[in-house]
Each structure stands twice: as structure tokens, then as C-alpha cells.
Design an enzyme around this catalytic site. Structure first.
Site, PDB file in Angstrom:
ATOM      1  N   HIS A  62       0.846  -1.204   0.000  1.00  0.00           N
ATOM      2  CA  HIS A  62       0.000   0.000   0.000  1.00  0.00           C
ATOM      3  C   HIS A  62       0.880   1.252   0.000  1.00  0.00           C
ATOM      4  O   HIS A  62       0.682   2.166  -0.814  1.00  0.00           O
ATOM      5  CB  HIS A  62      -0.906  -0.038   1.238  1.00  0.00           C
ATOM      6  CG  HIS A  62      -1.796   1.150   1.388  1.00  0.00           C
ATOM      7  ND1 HIS A  62      -3.150   1.105   1.170  1.00  0.00           N
ATOM      8  CD2 HIS A  62      -1.530   2.442   1.758  1.00  0.00           C
ATOM      9  CE1 HIS A  62      -3.681   2.291   1.392  1.00  0.00           C
ATOM     10  NE2 HIS A  62      -2.708   3.121   1.748  1.00  0.00           N
ATOM     11  N   GLU A  63       1.866   1.284   0.897  1.00  0.00           N
ATOM     12  CA  GLU A  63       2.750   2.451   0.988  1.00  0.00           C
ATOM     13  C   GLU A  63       3.669   2.556  -0.218  1.00  0.00           C
ATOM     14  O   GLU A  63       4.011   3.661  -0.652  1.00  0.00           O
ATOM     15  CB  GLU A  63       3.571   2.384   2.279  1.00  0.00           C
ATOM     16  CG  GLU A  63       2.741   2.440   3.559  1.00  0.00           C
ATOM     17  CD  GLU A  63       1.863   3.681   3.633  1.00  0.00           C
ATOM     18  OE1 GLU A  63       2.287   4.745   3.126  1.00  0.00           O
ATOM     19  OE2 GLU A  63       0.764   3.593   4.196  1.00  0.00           O
ATOM     20  N   HIS A  66       1.927   4.572  -2.935  1.00  0.00           N
ATOM     21  CA  HIS A  66       2.134   6.025  -2.796  1.00  0.00           C
ATOM     22  C   HIS A  66       3.542   6.415  -3.250  1.00  0.00           C
ATOM     23  O   HIS A  66       3.734   7.387  -3.985  1.00  0.00           O
ATOM     24  CB  HIS A  66       1.970   6.436  -1.331  1.00  0.00           C
ATOM     25  CG  HIS A  66       0.602   6.260  -0.774  1.00  0.00           C
ATOM     26  ND1 HIS A  66      -0.507   6.830  -1.339  1.00  0.00           N
ATOM     27  CD2 HIS A  66       0.171   5.589   0.331  1.00  0.00           C
ATOM     28  CE1 HIS A  66      -1.575   6.519  -0.610  1.00  0.00           C
ATOM     29  NE2 HIS A  66      -1.178   5.758   0.399  1.00  0.00           N
ATOM     30  N   ASP A 158      -5.430   8.663   3.664  1.00  0.00           N
ATOM     31  CA  ASP A 158      -5.361   8.918   2.224  1.00  0.00           C
ATOM     32  C   ASP A 158      -6.581   9.691   1.743  1.00  0.00           C
ATOM     33  O   ASP A 158      -6.478  10.517   0.829  1.00  0.00           O
ATOM     34  CB  ASP A 158      -5.271   7.594   1.458  1.00  0.00           C
ATOM     35  CG  ASP A 158      -3.997   6.825   1.800  1.00  0.00           C
ATOM     36  OD1 ASP A 158      -3.019   7.467   2.237  1.00  0.00           O
ATOM     37  OD2 ASP A 158      -3.986   5.589   1.638  1.00  0.00           O
TER      38      ASP A 158
END
Length: 398
Positions: A62-63, A66, A158
Site C-alpha cells: 500500500h505504501e 504512494h 489517504d
């Protein structure tokens, strides 16, 4: 300052583990392990630990979503850290446009939704009653929850970044957008604390209530940090070198000998640190004491300051109209104790150091900083630890 233990790197991005990560890892492993007890204690324990690691692997992906989108925009990603509440990517600066900010914000939830879809498909081909099917289904469900939770519209989630990008697009003002998203995050944080306290009081569910309280506290803390940093960025862009500079320098005659200069100024107990030489009504440049020491003392009687002066165009300098963001970035990138401030005509207006910058911004931020502290900052050449001006200025778009 990065905290935690470095465990490696992915695509050149350092990965860190916060010590509290082991607390939540243990909690998640036990929680899932208990639900897998029908398959036996040993298998349940192993499966619980495995699903906990896979969960944090999902958080890491997930990170990375980004981070890789930010890097595609030319933005440096300093690190990814796994900690008590999941993960966080340390991205050095803001995207240049609302559209690019939206891309960075939505990338993480899209990765989680993608993982949910893949895992849901995998579960369809596994035996319905198998432990593997249950584990994959649980991991799929958690990724969906992770995506939906992160889309709640309040910083630091987010969804708060998405809200910020939307308000930025509508208003054209990034700072106003951050304030909206931060205050929404603060409201949601207080709501989570109130809900957690109510759950604990009315149902006696201590763990659930405490977890909500902790999530609320985390949200408020980080949303408030966003708001403070945004205010600081605004101030640094509003103020210019002329607003912060001081006249802590002395103008000396460029025609005097090195001996005369030494006797008149360097023997003074309160001699200023910065000297500029002038002659015939014009500034000739800066006098460096270090250069004076390089000249043989036997020549001090005959050589003048002209021989060691550094022309104004060759010394580190800024214009009066230069924003404090640019001033700080130049000082930090070149590791300078101070800069000379020049007028539009090329004359010396003043000098500026870290103490001058703090003195200028303190009233704007309602900070009480004494002159004693200002003097210490000037002498040590470092900002107060609570004001990471170097990092804030670097992340601020001029």
C-alpha cells in the site's frame, strides 16, 4: 530524524520497523490464531503468525503504491516505516499540481483494492473448507477494509489527501486545502475518541474502545502536525530576506592595511563576525578573517584589505525580495552560517543567519523565543529541535 530499525530497501527506498510494530504484530497473530483453532493449536499459531506477516506485507505494498507514484513525479521518498497503526511513507515534498497530488493519494488504496480482487479470485479456486481458503479470504477482507478505512476524508488518511487535492483544485490554494483536510481529520479524531470512550463505558469492551481512542489520538496528532507545518510554510513564503535580515556587520575602509585592520577591529572584545570593505563610496566585498591569517605577518604593514577582499558577486548572497524558503534552502544546501542580503542596486542591505530567521517567524507563529535563545541559535548555527525548518523549507514549493 528517522527512528526504528532499518530492515532493507525496495526500489532504493529504505524500509524501517518501529519497535511498537512488534506489539501489533503479536496482537494480530493472536487474534487470527484464535480463529484458526479448529485446525489445531500448532497449525492455528503458525497460520496466525503467517497472516499477520502477510497483512503487514499488504500494508507495505500500500505504501509502495504512494511512494512509486511520488517518485514517478520526481519526488524523493525518504523511507517507509511500519509501525503500530500500519505504515507511513516519508515523502520529501508536495506534488506540483492537485492532479498529481490526487494520483499519489489514491495509489495506496488502489493497491489495496487490487490485492483484495486478486485474493478474492484465489479464494475461489481453493477448497471451501480449507485453512488456506479461510486465510486468503481473511487477507482479502482486511485489504478491502484497509482501502475503505484509508479513504475516510480526513488527514492523515489517504482520503484526507484526496480531499486536500479536491479543495486545492477548486480553490487554487493548497494551504487552504490542507487546513480543510486537517480540520476534518481533527474532527474525525475527536469523534473516534468519543466513540471509543462510549463503547468502553456502555459495553465494557475495553480493547475495542481503547483501540478507537488510540486511533483518534493518532489522527488528531498528525492532522494538527499537518496544520502547523502548513502555517509555517505559509509564513516562510510570505516573509522575505528583507523582513528577517539584521545589520550585524561592520563596514571598514578597504584602503587600510591589514595591520591597521587587525589592530582596530580584531582586538576588540565585541568585534562583529562579518566585515565588508568599502572605498570611494562603493562596497568592494567581504573581508574573511581566515584569509587574513593566510597572509605572512611581515606583509601586513604594506598590504591593504583590497588584497584579501571577496567581491560581493562571489560571496553567498540573496536579494532583498528572496523568500525565506529560498534563503533557508540555500543556507542548508551549502551549509552556510549566514548569507549577505543585497539591494536591487547591488549594495549591502544586511546579513541573515538562522537566529534572524527565527526572530522573524516567531511572532507570526505565536512562539515565545527570548533574545538569549536567539543569541544561542546564532552562535550554534542550528534551529530549535521542534522547528525543523530545513526539512519544511525543502518540502515547500516556491
Amino acid at each position: 530524524m528517522q527512528t526504528g530499525w532499518r530492515i532493507g530497501a525496495l526500489w532504493g527506498i529504505p524500509l524501517f520497523l518501529d519497535p511498537l510494530w512488534f506489539v501489533i504484530l503479536t496482537f494480530v497473530a493472536l487474534n487470527f490464531g484464535l480463529s484458526y483453532l479448529p485446525w489445531g493449536n500448532i497449525l492455528a499459531g503458525s497460520a496466525g503468525f503467517t497472516i499477520a506477516l502477510l497483512l503487514f506485507g499488504s500494508v507495505l505494498l500500500h505504501e509502495l503504491g504512494h511512494s512509486l507514484v511520488a517518485r514517478s513525479q520526481g519526488i524523493k521518498v525518504n523511507s517507509i516505516t511500519l509501525f503500530l497503526f500500519g505504515g507511513i511513507a516519508s515523502i520529501e515534498e508536495e506534488s506540483k499540481t492537485p492532479g498529481e497530488a490526487l494520483q499519489v493519494a489514491i495509489a495506496g488504496p488502489l493497491v489495496s483494492i487490487g490485492l483484495f480482487g486478486i485474493l478474492a479470485l484465489v479464494s475461489l479456486v481453493l477448497p471451501a473448507s480449507s485453512l488456506a481458503n479461510v486465510m486468503v479470504t481473511d487477507l482479502a477482507r482486511v485489504n478491502l477494509i484497509l482501502a475503505l478505512f484509508n479513504l475516510i476524508p480526513g488527514l492523515p488518511l489517504d482520503g484526507g489527501q484526496v480531499l486536500k487535492a479536491a479543495v486545492w483544485k477548486v480553490t487554487g490554494n493548497r494551504f487552504q486545502a490542507v487546513r480543510w483536510a486537517a480540520r476534518t481529520g481533527q474532527f474525525l479524531g475527536w469523534s473516534a475518541i468519543a466513540t471509543g470512550a462510549a463503547i468502553e463505558f456502555f459495553t465494557g469492551e475495553l480493547v475495542s474502545g481503547l483501540w478507537l481512542v488510540l486511533l483518534g489520538w493518532f489522527g488528531i496528532r498528525h492532522a494538527s502536525a499537518y496544520e502547523r507545518i502548513t502555517k509555517l510554510q505559509e509564513v516562510l513564503l510570505q516573509l522575505h530576506a528583507t523582513d528577517a535580515m539584521s545589520r550585524d556587520f561592520r563596514v571598514v575602509d578597504a584602503d587600510m592595511t591589514l595591520r591597521a585592520f587587525s589592530d582596530l577591529y580584531l582586538l576588540e572584545t565585541s568585534a562583529p563576525q562579518t566585515y565588508f570593505a568599502a572605498s570611494d563610496g562603493r562596497y568592494r566585498g567581504m573581508v574573511s578573517i581566515d584569509d587574513l591569517r593566510l597572509v605572512e605577518r611581515s606583509q601586513w604593514e604594506t598590504q591593504t584589505l583590497h588584497s584579501i577582499v571577496h567581491p560581493l558577486t562571489e560571496i553567498p548572497h540573496v536579494e532583498e525580495s528572496t523568500s525565506l524558503v529560498e534563503v533557508i534552502n540555500q543556507m542548508e544546501s551549502q551549509q552556510l552560517p549566514r548569507l549577505t542580503v543585497l539591494s536591487p542596486a547591488g549594495a549591502i542591505s544586511g546579513t541573515i543567519d538562522r537566529g534572524d530567521i527565527i526572530r522573524a517567524i516567531a511572532p507570526k507563529l505565536n512562539l515565545r523565543i527570548s533574545e538569549v535563545e536567539i543569541k544561542r541559535i546564532k552562535e550554534e548555527g542550528s534551529y530549535p529541535s521542534g522547528l525543523q525548518l530545513g526539512l519544511v523549507a525543502k518540502s515547500t514549493k516556491v
